[in-house]
Design an enzyme around this catalytic site. Structure first.
Site, PDB file in Angstrom:
ATOM      1  N   TYR A   1       0.834  -1.201   0.000  1.00 60.99           N
ATOM      2  CA  TYR A   1       0.000   0.000   0.000  1.00 60.99           C
ATOM      3  C   TYR A   1       0.874   1.259   0.000  1.00 60.99           C
ATOM      4  O   TYR A   1       0.582   2.228  -0.682  1.00 60.99           O
ATOM      5  CB  TYR A   1      -0.920  -0.004   1.223  1.00 60.99           C
ATOM      6  CG  TYR A   1      -1.690   1.284   1.407  1.00 60.99           C
ATOM      7  CD1 TYR A   1      -2.772   1.599   0.583  1.00 60.99           C
ATOM      8  CD2 TYR A   1      -1.337   2.194   2.398  1.00 60.99           C
ATOM      9  CE1 TYR A   1      -3.479   2.783   0.743  1.00 60.99           C
ATOM     10  CE2 TYR A   1      -2.036   3.377   2.564  1.00 60.99           C
ATOM     11  CZ  TYR A   1      -3.101   3.671   1.730  1.00 60.99           C
ATOM     12  OH  TYR A   1      -3.788   4.844   1.890  1.00 60.99           O
TER      13      TYR A   1
ATOM     14  N   VAL B   1      -5.075  -2.034   8.890  1.00 59.10           N
ATOM     15  CA  VAL B   1      -6.329  -2.774   8.784  1.00 59.10           C
ATOM     16  C   VAL B   1      -6.496  -3.133   7.310  1.00 59.10           C
ATOM     17  O   VAL B   1      -6.306  -2.285   6.430  1.00 59.10           O
ATOM     18  CB  VAL B   1      -7.529  -1.930   9.278  1.00 59.10           C
ATOM     19  CG1 VAL B   1      -8.835  -2.681   9.070  1.00 59.10           C
ATOM     20  CG2 VAL B   1      -7.355  -1.553  10.743  1.00 59.10           C
TER      21      VAL B   1
ATOM     22  N   GLY C   1     -14.174   1.212  12.380  1.00 58.96           N
ATOM     23  CA  GLY C   1     -13.730   1.464  13.751  1.00 58.96           C
ATOM     24  C   GLY C   1     -12.599   0.586  14.227  1.00 58.96           C
ATOM     25  O   GLY C   1     -12.169   0.695  15.383  1.00 58.96           O
ATOM     26  N   ILE C   2     -12.081  -0.278  13.370  1.00 57.96           N
ATOM     27  CA  ILE C   2     -11.032  -1.217  13.785  1.00 57.96           C
ATOM     28  C   ILE C   2      -9.706  -0.497  13.977  1.00 57.96           C
ATOM     29  O   ILE C   2      -9.006  -0.713  14.981  1.00 57.96           O
ATOM     30  CB  ILE C   2     -10.917  -2.378  12.778  1.00 57.96           C
ATOM     31  CG1 ILE C   2     -12.251  -3.134  12.737  1.00 57.96           C
ATOM     32  CG2 ILE C   2      -9.754  -3.303  13.136  1.00 57.96           C
ATOM     33  CD1 ILE C   2     -12.395  -4.119  11.595  1.00 57.96           C
ATOM     34  N   GLY C   3      -9.347   0.393  13.047  1.00 55.66           N
ATOM     35  CA  GLY C   3      -8.110   1.162  13.195  1.00 55.66           C
ATOM     36  C   GLY C   3      -8.139   2.030  14.434  1.00 55.66           C
ATOM     37  O   GLY C   3      -7.162   2.114  15.184  1.00 55.66           O
TER      38      GLY C   3
ATOM     39  N   ASN D   1      -0.530  10.209   2.311  1.00 58.50           N
ATOM     40  CA  ASN D   1      -1.605   9.367   2.827  1.00 58.50           C
ATOM     41  C   ASN D   1      -2.648  10.236   3.552  1.00 58.50           C
ATOM     42  O   ASN D   1      -2.768  10.215   4.773  1.00 58.50           O
ATOM     43  CB  ASN D   1      -1.021   8.305   3.762  1.00 58.50           C
ATOM     44  CG  ASN D   1      -2.021   7.242   4.131  1.00 58.50           C
ATOM     45  OD1 ASN D   1      -3.220   7.393   3.921  1.00 58.50           O
ATOM     46  ND2 ASN D   1      -1.519   6.157   4.701  1.00 58.50           N
TER      47      ASN D   1
ATOM     48  N   TYR E   1      -5.654  10.673  11.891  1.00 57.03           N
ATOM     49  CA  TYR E   1      -4.808  10.960  13.055  1.00 57.03           C
ATOM     50  C   TYR E   1      -5.091  12.348  13.619  1.00 57.03           C
ATOM     51  O   TYR E   1      -5.166  12.529  14.832  1.00 57.03           O
ATOM     52  CB  TYR E   1      -3.330  10.822  12.699  1.00 57.03           C
ATOM     53  CG  TYR E   1      -2.925   9.411  12.320  1.00 57.03           C
ATOM     54  CD1 TYR E   1      -3.361   8.308  13.052  1.00 57.03           C
ATOM     55  CD2 TYR E   1      -2.100   9.168  11.230  1.00 57.03           C
ATOM     56  CE1 TYR E   1      -2.996   7.017  12.710  1.00 57.03           C
ATOM     57  CE2 TYR E   1      -1.731   7.873  10.876  1.00 57.03           C
ATOM     58  CZ  TYR E   1      -2.170   6.812  11.618  1.00 57.03           C
ATOM     59  OH  TYR E   1      -1.803   5.537  11.280  1.00 57.03           O
TER      60      TYR E   1
END
Length: 169
Positions: free
Chosen positions: A26, A95, A103-105, A132, A139
């Site tokens: 990525y 993820v 919501g996992i990250g 990114n 963040y």
């Protein structure tokens, strides 16, 4: 989305190695990955580990297209700031694409923050690529700030022959 976050164990290293490669692809730097599953096993699960990890898992009924149930991870280690003391450095937060936006990250990053606070840390440090934008925006939305933009610090590295040369007396 039903998922859980837990401490990584040595049996997770195969999946962590897979996801490290996915993250590097990525970030367009897959050719830079030198770490193997064996390195992860030795460096993260020895008597004095160089890093710690957490993994995000989904139940079998929500597994990835490729059949994986381990769908995200974070690697972190403790460091020290000469100005503010104990710190935690998040080396990776990843993820799998099909599980993003659920919501996992946020849960992974929150867990690293919780672990850092429990260890007496007062800051969480990490890097993000300048291109990114989705991650930068995420963040910033979590209360992080851009140290390069705000304070002018640059992340520097010495490796390979330059490191060998530097180590010469």
């Amino acid at each position: 989305m039903d998922f859980s976050i837990r401490a990584a164990n040595v049996e997770d290293c195969k999946d962590i190695a897979r996801m490290i490669l996915e993250l590097a692809e990525y970030e367009k730097v897959a050719d830079h990955v030198k770490v193997t599953q064996r390195d992860l096993e030795q460096d993260g699960f020895s008597k004095n580990p160089f890093f710690h990890g957490i993994v995000a898992e989904v139940p079998e009924q929500h597994k990835a297209k490729e059949g994986h149930t381990k769908i995200g991870y974070a690697l972190y280690f403790y460091s020290y700031s000469s100005w503010s003391g104990r710190a935690v450095y998040m080396e990776d937060l990843y993820v799998m694409p099909e599980f993003r936006g659920k919501g996992i990250g946020k849960a992974l990053m929150s867990k690293v923050a919780q672990l850092g606070l429990a260890a007496g840390c007062n800051q969480l440090n990490f890097t993000v690529l300048d291109w990114n934008k989705p991650s930068l925006d995420f963040y910033l939305s979590q209360g992080s700030f851009d140290v390069t933009a705000d304070m002018g610090y640059h992340c520097m590295r010495c490796e390979g022959e330059a490191l060998e040369h530097l180590a010469q007396p």
